[in-house]
Design an enzyme around this catalytic site. Structure first.
Site, short mmCIF file in Angstrom:
data_model
loop_
_atom_site.label_atom_id
_atom_site.label_comp_id
_atom_site.label_asym_id
_atom_site.label_seq_id
_atom_site.Cartn_x
_atom_site.Cartn_y
_atom_site.Cartn_z
CB CYS A 1 -0.90 -0.02 1.21
SG CYS A 1 -2.06 1.29 1.12
C1 SRM Z 1 2.76 7.36 -9.76
C2 SRM Z 1 1.42 6.75 -10.10
C3 SRM Z 1 1.31 6.46 -11.60
C4 SRM Z 1 1.69 7.59 -12.47
O1 SRM Z 1 2.66 7.42 -13.17
O2 SRM Z 1 0.98 8.61 -12.46
C5 SRM Z 1 1.18 5.46 -9.38
C6 SRM Z 1 2.16 4.55 -9.18
C7 SRM Z 1 2.03 3.39 -8.46
N1 SRM Z 1 0.87 2.90 -7.99
FE1 SRM Z 1 -0.91 3.63 -8.40
N2 SRM Z 1 -0.11 5.31 -9.03
C8 SRM Z 1 -0.75 6.44 -9.32
C9 SRM Z 1 -2.09 6.64 -9.37
C10 SRM Z 1 -3.03 5.62 -9.24
C11 SRM Z 1 -4.40 5.71 -9.65
C12 SRM Z 1 -5.08 6.92 -10.29
C13 SRM Z 1 -5.53 8.00 -9.39
O3 SRM Z 1 -5.12 8.08 -8.22
O4 SRM Z 1 -6.34 8.80 -9.85
C14 SRM Z 1 -4.94 4.48 -9.42
C15 SRM Z 1 -6.38 4.03 -9.78
C16 SRM Z 1 -7.41 4.53 -8.85
C17 SRM Z 1 -7.44 3.81 -7.57
O5 SRM Z 1 -6.93 4.37 -6.60
O6 SRM Z 1 -7.97 2.69 -7.53
C18 SRM Z 1 -3.90 3.68 -8.86
C19 SRM Z 1 -4.04 2.36 -8.48
C20 SRM Z 1 -3.05 1.62 -7.86
C21 SRM Z 1 -3.24 0.35 -7.25
C22 SRM Z 1 -4.57 -0.43 -7.21
C23 SRM Z 1 -5.38 0.02 -6.08
C24 SRM Z 1 -6.67 -0.70 -6.02
O7 SRM Z 1 -7.34 -0.57 -4.98
O8 SRM Z 1 -7.06 -1.40 -6.98
C25 SRM Z 1 -2.03 -0.05 -6.71
C26 SRM Z 1 -1.69 -1.31 -5.91
C27 SRM Z 1 -1.59 -1.04 -4.47
O9 SRM Z 1 -2.18 -0.09 -3.92
O10 SRM Z 1 -0.98 -1.87 -3.82
C28 SRM Z 1 -1.12 1.00 -7.02
C29 SRM Z 1 0.24 0.99 -6.70
C30 SRM Z 1 1.15 1.80 -7.25
C31 SRM Z 1 2.66 1.64 -7.01
C32 SRM Z 1 2.96 2.22 -5.70
C33 SRM Z 1 3.22 0.24 -7.22
C34 SRM Z 1 3.00 -0.77 -6.14
O11 SRM Z 1 2.49 -1.85 -6.50
O12 SRM Z 1 3.37 -0.57 -4.99
C35 SRM Z 1 3.19 2.49 -8.17
C36 SRM Z 1 4.54 3.13 -7.92
C37 SRM Z 1 5.16 3.42 -9.24
C38 SRM Z 1 6.50 3.94 -9.11
O13 SRM Z 1 7.43 3.13 -8.95
O14 SRM Z 1 6.67 5.16 -9.20
N3 SRM Z 1 -1.76 1.99 -7.70
N4 SRM Z 1 -2.76 4.39 -8.76
C39 SRM Z 1 0.20 7.55 -9.68
C40 SRM Z 1 0.35 8.40 -8.44
C41 SRM Z 1 0.90 9.72 -8.78
C42 SRM Z 1 0.40 10.81 -7.92
O15 SRM Z 1 0.49 10.71 -6.70
O16 SRM Z 1 -0.12 11.74 -8.51
#
Ligand code: SRM
Ligand code: SRM
Ligand code: SRM
Ligand code: SRM
Ligand code: SF4
Ligand code: SF4
Ligand code: SF4
Ligand code: SF4
Ligand code: SF4
Ligand code: SF4
Ligand code: SF4
Ligand code: SF4
Lengths: 105, 360, 390, 360, 390, 105
Positions: free
Chosen positions: A104
């Site tokens: 998380c």
């Molecule tokens: C950086 C970012 C993608 C980007 O390139 O923009 C990102 C990157 C990661 N997300 Fe995300 N999420 C990012 C926005 C999102 C969104 C979109 C949003 O927030 O509008 C989503 C979909 C909406 C949601 O919250 O469901 C999203 C859904 C996930 C999930 C799935 C969560 C779920 O409940 O299904 C994970 C997995 C987790 O939480 O373990 C995740 C996990 C991750 C992790 C931390 C990887 C992981 O498994 O631990 C990624 C880190 C990447 C890295 O190495 O930098 N990320 N993640 C976004 C955050 C940037 C910011 O803070 O502005």
């Protein structure tokens, strides 16, 4: 695998400084790990948290959720941050020798 | 390292937006009455007072260097009294009260290599994620595919000749950071092999109950393997979602041979006309083919083409497909229909065709 | 570019009409060894078709539980300068407005202490500073706060709220999205910086049903502007549209989802009682049609990506609420929700999944809301009712 | 008892329909080209050949004595060359090639107490089940409620002034024999108390694994109670479906105080216009009030009224509600919205309102 | 009526405009003691608000496993004549056509050996003979077969198939529903009479998408007539409808679900490629519109009542099939389905539930059908795909 | 509760003639019950079926599904009806002293 050395302690840790083999944890190791987290001395309060974490982990195989931690130890989140400035996950769990919290972020 | 600042402060929060609003925006905040899109990437908003603000929107690759940001800042200084903004799809926008600034600013942006466009019924920037640039979880790269697809589609960014808005998104794994699950076209990185469990290391670095609980199909179960309390994966039950890997580093799925992409269509977010919709599987698998992923580009361009040729005005991808029916979509797109398209998760039964409303 | 044992595949992504991220990396690499090794490692990934980052790290700044994503190369010997490559999430100003002056300061800090590469912005809304080392985290944090910036969220916390441009530049903003975003962010600094929830919790504020910030798809709480009274029609302006060639019957009336409009070539009629406020007619004929004046927002709850029970869209929690500072009603509700979810939610269970598990009716009970028919698309079809008899 | 017939035969199947078709039907079988509904309950079908067959449809309570069948047969002899048929909604139909037979036949039927009607945009017979007349499972009676409701609605059977067809069905328990789950208005018998387990007798007469497997919410579990291997019911998990009782007589649910009825609306079967739809909960509970169930009658009549007054031509109940929205339906019908209306079974999440498409 | 300790509540249901089942029971009671006691027991139920039948019985005739529903009163001392009160299900002739002569014979048998009460008909389609005793079962069976009637189904067997009136009296029958019903019934006599399936299996045949036998809601296999080519339009007749006052625009075109029609007050246009054959326009303007000539049926599978996974509607299995005797393609498919389901189905698992459990794609594989997009409303929304790699 | 008497056998049965207390079943009882099902003598074939049913029930607590019964005993459905004219559920299960099959009618 980085080696972490502090006083007489010498253990393998990962890049984040978490212990690689939890079996090697002991109180000395805790002290050593604490030093990396901005904690100089482990007070009774620290130990109360560490012990709770270790017991919970031993029992359930997981770290407690933070709300539970606060509730059951009686420390507020703020107090925990005061004790372990990098927080319960990065700070307290590390010192307590638990598996690194994942997911998380 | 430099000396620390005198006082360590925390919890100050972001800068207040009030400081960052261009003067014309500040003066007419909440008082806009209309807007007009003047040409691709250029619009004007009109306030009650009659004041106008012109916006020029330029493409951005999102992954930008500080020097590029500085270049944007220079433009902001030159034309916009030092203000600029970014959009929810990672484009950059320059706002000015001066109509005469629009043309030169557009020219400067194009000279900088940033096409102006993305407004009205066009294709805007691709919302995307980290890929091989930063994420451990990625089954593919993000930026490279985006670049390749937008190279092919840039004319649809700089024109406004689509039936409606077309929103493309890309996510490099099933976590779907972004809005892949609700996009007109979504490109999704996928694994196709179960996790390789590091049996012995696992209990040292992972919480076993968490790993077990993480699996949507209950494929992960606790196991004692040669004396070690660890987990095992029932491979037939695994659909490669990688959620176990998210919580446990000792369950890696990445696989150079088998990872790749899938294409999804027909999602939308806005409430305009049709209620928001999820994207649906169009192409189950395309192999990774860096640096230019030609098969992905072709697939996306093909879908864009048939939609833009056949949809009625303001018919988003999903609305169009709903009107013509999925069988026709598959036929027109030349995509073979296969077992992978048929849902088999929780609500699968509700996706079966429960009527005789068939188009022949 | 560094000497490589792999052909330089990235090179091919420098040409083409779309701005090139490869050029950006190259540009940063001129001064940053980190950016240089990023290029190298990424190019290796392009050759091998596989990523080279180790599974997540856990690093941060003192007193915060999140805001930094730890990242380490799995090829630290080959690419030593990205052996650490953490990203920092910086809380963006509402609606992503900047003053060049301040943005340049961020650039300077990042050039000095990080890779010089950024994402403007991350999907959640933050400024993403791409790649630095553990020792740099504290100094960067301190320098950022000095210029007025703070970290955003990561981990099981309230995530950085974000919003559409709203009243700053849009005639359809039914409430002040920026003000609410800023207020919630400030009110919940502790919840933002010190993860203590079962999982992440995201807010997204959209000024109207067009939802330009995709809040209904990716926010645990989506606050979407709406009006209750009648659409304001300027019939002259409608006729003007017709005269200028708009086929009102097919393009406007014909696409109204509730079929509640009629057009007789002279007058446009809207049966407002059956209008579902979808915005379509207003979008197309913005000079002639305007939302009503009884404005506020619909609160929706629970959207998220698929993992693990399948993706969710947010669903209606409060059909209509006036949005006025100090937003006590929203905050009261949010507090109740957090209290319940934090207490009863399972580890890694988003609030949307939680509601599905316990049932919406029970959830409403627990947070003190009455059931309303607007919360559902249709009543139950199965007869499996948990009747309550005395 | 009478002597057995000489030869015992089995598996002869039903009589061949060919024997039972009226001559005009046989002659024009498969060659019909059009029909016209001439007046309530009377229609004519026209064949390629120009031949015509008139149909008179009369109400039936379905539960009829052999004497009533004989009376039908007499009419068939009198007007229809000895042929008759029943409909899929248990009405009786008389077919004749002779137009002049229609009027007297209608008169005779009405004299017999069987209104003629049920065609076109009217309310036809209520499809129903056994109730207290024959079934062990019944939470209510069937025939009595049908009689009471149709007494109130008979004018809509004998007229054709509804916006579309209105199909009412009744089932006396959740087994839903019939088509309650897809009816414009459905009346459903319900229990509201968990089964009373006869702990000791149960293992003697029931298969324990079957009883356990029968529960949709896993409320039944094996238990050893004072040495007896039997089952117990987790009462909070029980939603009173009675499926355990279906497989195990020692788990009775009937309860004079708490059994009763619920009303469901908006289902349909035909593919005309809208795809088939399930009925949805309108009124969670009405107590059993024999012999005339006035509350049920009022509830049904009320819903029929608001629909018939407000729906557009050919808008079935569910189509109408979909157009005006459920909130408006509840308001117009004066039915309080309650927690029971909110789904909490398997696909509950999909019934939540996932858009801002709200009518205020 | 019998002396009762309860007030005669049933009496109140004898008046009123709708024909009275109470009068029917009374009528039968004139000669049948069974009917008399049924009246008594039912009246007691009306007073006590509870039924008085014991849980199911298991009785039958030799050589058959079903066709009789055993029923015993739980008040045999009070109402001894209904202490046994079994119903017999008699397989109705297709589309419920009768010759009075034969029907009278059934009446005679039933008057002599049963309660004299019937349901014309049961929901599955059978003639229901309501109430007799165990010893009468064999004699009744033998007398019925002597006049050409046989038992219908009960238990885990193929249930009595039924069909709409179809070509016998309807211009829209796209195939011969009666012939197919009779043929399937005869082909599967063994499966009808000797339960050997995991649960019941129902066939219902409807001649066109109006589905006058509700097959899509309550048949494990629904066979619904359809056409593939264009709707036949008689434009003169269309204009006649308009002249006679039908508002074609709103009542016909405006309700077309695919919005694939247009009407310019002179000519009716149908975009047949987008027509989903819903029948609406044909239903309303039957003199002007007729289905095409390339006729057959859609095979759908799996509908049922809610217990236990929630109600199901049948879903498309074969989008189009010509329906011609000897129906070998249908039977081949049915045999494959039964073979699979009988082998892999769980006890009391209907085929629709079975498909949901194993997944439609796997089911298709196992019965030898190719997946076709007509089988689904839309492709999967979740990315949980069981990919098959080598 | 009706009493069922046949030769020296006297047991409680329900209205359908199924044994009320399965514990009282024995081979004699089987013979007795068989007489009510049009079976005069219990042949080896009958016993094979009865024994299979009883063993299966003892093991799984349920009667086998009919397809399984046929498959595992090797008798076709027709043969089973020849042996027990009222079929496997009403005939064979009754004679074998199993709980009365329910539900699916
Ligand atoms: C950086 C970012 C993608 C980007 O390139 O923009 C990102 C990157 C990661 N997300 Fe995300 N999420 C990012 C926005 C999102 C969104 C979109 C949003 O927030 O509008 C989503 C979909 C909406 C949601 O919250 O469901 C999203 C859904 C996930 C999930 C799935 C969560 C779920 O409940 O299904 C994970 C997995 C987790 O939480 O373990 C995740 C996990 C991750 C992790 C931390 C990887 C992981 O498994 O631990 C990624 C880190 C990447 C890295 O190495 O930098 N990320 N993640 C976004 C955050 C940037 C910011 O803070 O502005
Ligand atoms: C600038 C931005 C808001 C922001 O805070 O950054 C914005 C701005 C406007 N949007 Fe938007 N939308 C913006 C993201 C979105 C999104 C979110 C997204 O794409 O992730 C959506 C939902 C998309 C979806 O449904 O998947 C969105 C759905 C709309 C719609 C509905 C379109 C439809 O038919 O479905 C309208 C109405 C219209 O264009 O007719 C709209 C209309 C507008 C208007 C006309 C509103 C106004 O009067 O100012 C603005 C200019 C429109 C244009 O670009 O054509 N905006 N708009 C975002 C620009 C993103 C970009 O760089 O391209
Ligand atoms: C006689 C019967 C078939 C039979 O084999 O017994 C029959 C006969 C006709 N039906 Fe039907 N339908 C019959 C049950 C049904 C059913 C099944 C049911 O009610 O359980 C349905 C599906 C109902 C539903 O959707 O819930 C049914 C849906 C239709 C429709 C579609 C109506 C709609 O708008 O949804 C039509 C078309 C129309 O009436 O315009 C239709 C049309 C017709 C026509 C006009 C067909 C024709 O050209 O002969 C027949 C006379 C119509 C009338 O009664 O108004 N028939 N019809 C059934 C009479 C039942 C009764 O006694 O009332
Ligand atoms: C007689 C009849 C009702 C009627 O009054 O018309 C009937 C009566 C019973 N049904 Fe039924 N079902 C009857 C048609 C239906 C239908 C409608 C249909 O076939 O078109 C359904 C819904 C469609 C379906 O098959 O799902 C139906 C769904 C059930 C169910 C639920 C099955 C399921 O899978 O959900 C049960 C429970 C069971 O099978 O154990 C059931 C069980 C029963 C039992 C045997 C009670 C029981 O729990 O054992 C009832 C015996 C009543 C009695 O004492 O006489 N009956 N049953 C219908 C059969 C008459 C005939 O043969 O023509
Ligand atoms: S989509 Fe997956 S791989 Fe891409 S950034 Fe998000 S978590 Fe990482
Ligand atoms: S990849 Fe997904 S489905 Fe496979 S074992 Fe891991 S969590 Fe389960
Ligand atoms: S969501 Fe509405 S208010 Fe916000 S920018 Fe988009 S159109 Fe304007
Ligand atoms: S806002 Fe949407 S629903 Fe309302 S009238 Fe306009 S198009 Fe129709
Ligand atoms: S609905 Fe229930 S109570 Fe009524 S006949 Fe069917 S099984 Fe019996
Ligand atoms: S009545 Fe239904 S929910 Fe209750 S225990 Fe029995 S099977 Fe389970
Ligand atoms: S289903 Fe079609 S063919 Fe059969 S009777 Fe109804 S309208 Fe006629
Ligand atoms: S059959 Fe239905 S879909 Fe086809 S044109 Fe007629 S109304 Fe439209």
């Amino acid at each position: 695998m980085p080696k972490f050395e502090w006083q007489e302690v010498s253990i393998d840790v990962d890049e984040d400084g978490f212990i690689e083999d939890p079996a090697l944890w002991n109180e000395q190791v805790a002290l050593a790990l604490a030093s990396t987290e901005g904690v100089d001395a482990l007070t009774e309060d620290h130990w109360k948290l560490i012990n709770y974490l270790r017991e919970y982990y031993a029992k359930f195989g997981i770290a407690p959720m933070i709300r539970k931690l606060c509730k059951e130890t009686g420390y507020s989140l703020k107090e925990i941050y005061d004790l372990f400035p990098s927080g319960p996950a990065k700070g307290a769990c590390k010192v307590a020798g638990l598996a690194k919290p994942t997911g998380c972020v | 390292m430099a000396a620390e600042p005198v006082k360590r402060v925390t919890d100050i929060g972001p800068p207040h937006y009030g400081k960052y609003l261009p003067p014309v925006v500040k003066a007419n905040y909440g008082k806009w009455v209309d807007h007009e899109i003047l040409e691709p990437g250029v619009m004007v908003h009109i306030a009650e007072s009659g004041a106008k603000v012109y916006t020029v929107r330029a493409a951005s690759p999102r992954l930008i260097s500080v020097n590029k940001i500085r270049a944007y800042c220079d433009l902001a200084d030159k034309y916009c009294e030092g203000f600029l903004r970014f959009t929810s799809r990672n484009n950059v926008e320059f706002l000015t009260a001066k109509a005469e600034n629009v043309a030169p600013m557009k020219k400067d942006l194009e000279a900088l290599g940033h096409p102006v466009g993305g407004m009205a019924n066009s294709i805007s920037n691709i919302v995307h994620t980290q890929g091989w640039v930063h994420c451990h979880s990625a089954a593919t790269d993000a930026s490279g595919i985006v670049k390749s697809v937008m190279d092919a589609l840039h004319e649809e960014f700089t024109h406004m000749r689509m039936p409606g808005k077309l929103r493309i998104a890309l996510a490099c794994c099933l976590n779907m950071c972004g809005a892949v699950h609700c996009s007109d076209i979504a490109i999704l990185g996928i694994h196709r092999k179960p996790p390789k469990v590091e049996t012995e290391r696992l209990p040292k670095i992972c919480e076993i109950p968490t790993a077990v609980a993480s699996c949507p199909t209950a494929a992960v179960r606790p196991a004692n393997i040669s004396g070690v309390n660890t987990v095992e994966v029932i491979e037939e039950s695994c659909m490669y979602c990688a959620n176990c890997f998210t919580v446990c580093p000792a369950m890696k799925l990445n696989d150079a041979e088998n990872d790749g992409l899938s294409i999804w269509v027909g999602g939308k977010v806005s409430n305009a006309r049709h209620e928001p919709m999820f994207s649906k599987l169009a192409i189950p698998y395309i192999p990774n083919n860096p640096p230019c992923w030609p098969e992905v580009v072709d697939a996306v361009v093909n879908i864009v083409k048939i939609w833009s040729k056949n949809a009625q005005p303001y018919e988003r991808m999903g609305e169009w497909i709903e009107r013509i029916g999925w069988p026709k979509f598959f036929k027109m797109a030349g995509i073979p229909f296969s077992r992978e398209h048929i849902d088999d998760f929780k609500h699968a039964g509700l996706t079966y065709k429960r009527s005789t409303h068939i188009r022949f | 570019m560094p000497e490589q044992k792999f052909p330089d595949k990235l090179q091919e992504l420098k040409s083409g009409a779309w701005p090139s991220f490869v050029k950006e990396i190259e540009n940063a690499a001129q001064t940053s060894p980190m950016a240089k090794d990023l290029y190298g490692q990424l190019n290796q990934s392009y050759n091998e078709k596989i990523g080279h980052w180790k599974h997540g790290g856990i690093v941060g700044v003192l007193g915060y539980g999140g805001g930094v994503i730890g990242r380490y190369s799995d090829l630290p010997e080959t690419w030593p300068n990205v052996s650490h490559f953490h990203t920092m999430r910086i809380n963006q100003p509402a609606a992503w407005f900047y003053r060049a002056e301040d943005l340049r300061k961020v650039c300077d800090i990042w050039e000095k202490r990080g890779s010089g590469l950024t994402n403007m912005h991350g999907s959640t809304g933050d400024i993403i500073l791409l790649g630095t080392t553990t020792p740099e985290l504290e100094p960067i944090f301190n320098e950022l706060t000095a210029i007025g910036f703070d970290l955003g969220g990561s981990g099981s916390c309230m995530r950085t709220p974000s919003c559409c441009v709203g009243p700053a530049r849009c005639e359809w903003a039914m409430y002040d999205t920026l003000a609410l975003t800023y207020d919630l962010t400030m009110t919940y600094q502790d919840e933002l910086h010190r993860p203590a929830f079962p999982y992440k919790f995201k807010f997204k504020m959209a000024g109207c049903p067009n939802d330009c910030v995709a809040s209904i798809a990716r926010a645990d709480m989506s606050i979407i502007g709406i009006w209750r009274d009648e659409i304001q029609i300027d019939q002259d302006a409608v006729r003007e549209y017709a005269e200028r060639g708009l086929n009102i019957q097919s393009v406007v009336v014909g696409r109204c989802p509730t079929r509640c409009m009629a057009w007789d070539s002279k007058e446009l009629f809207i049966d407002n009682e059956n209008c579902s406020r979808c915005m379509h007619c207003i979008n197309v004929m913005h000079r002639a049609l305007r939302p009503g004046n009884d404005r506020g927002a619909t609160l929706l709850i629970g959207s998220k990506a698929p993992i693990m029970e399948g993706a969710l869209l947010s669903s209606v929690l409060v059909p209509f609420l006036e949005i006025v500072p100090p937003y006590d009603d929203i905050k009261g509700l949010v507090n109740n929700i957090w209290e319940l979810w934090a207490e009863e939610g399972k580890n890694r269970e988003r609030v949307g999944e939680f509601i599905q598990r316990v049932g919406l009716a029970n959830f409403l009970d627990a947070i003190g809301l009455e059931p309303e028919p607007e919360m559902i698309a249709f009543p139950r079809e199965n007869p499996y009712v948990f009747y309550r008899t005395e």
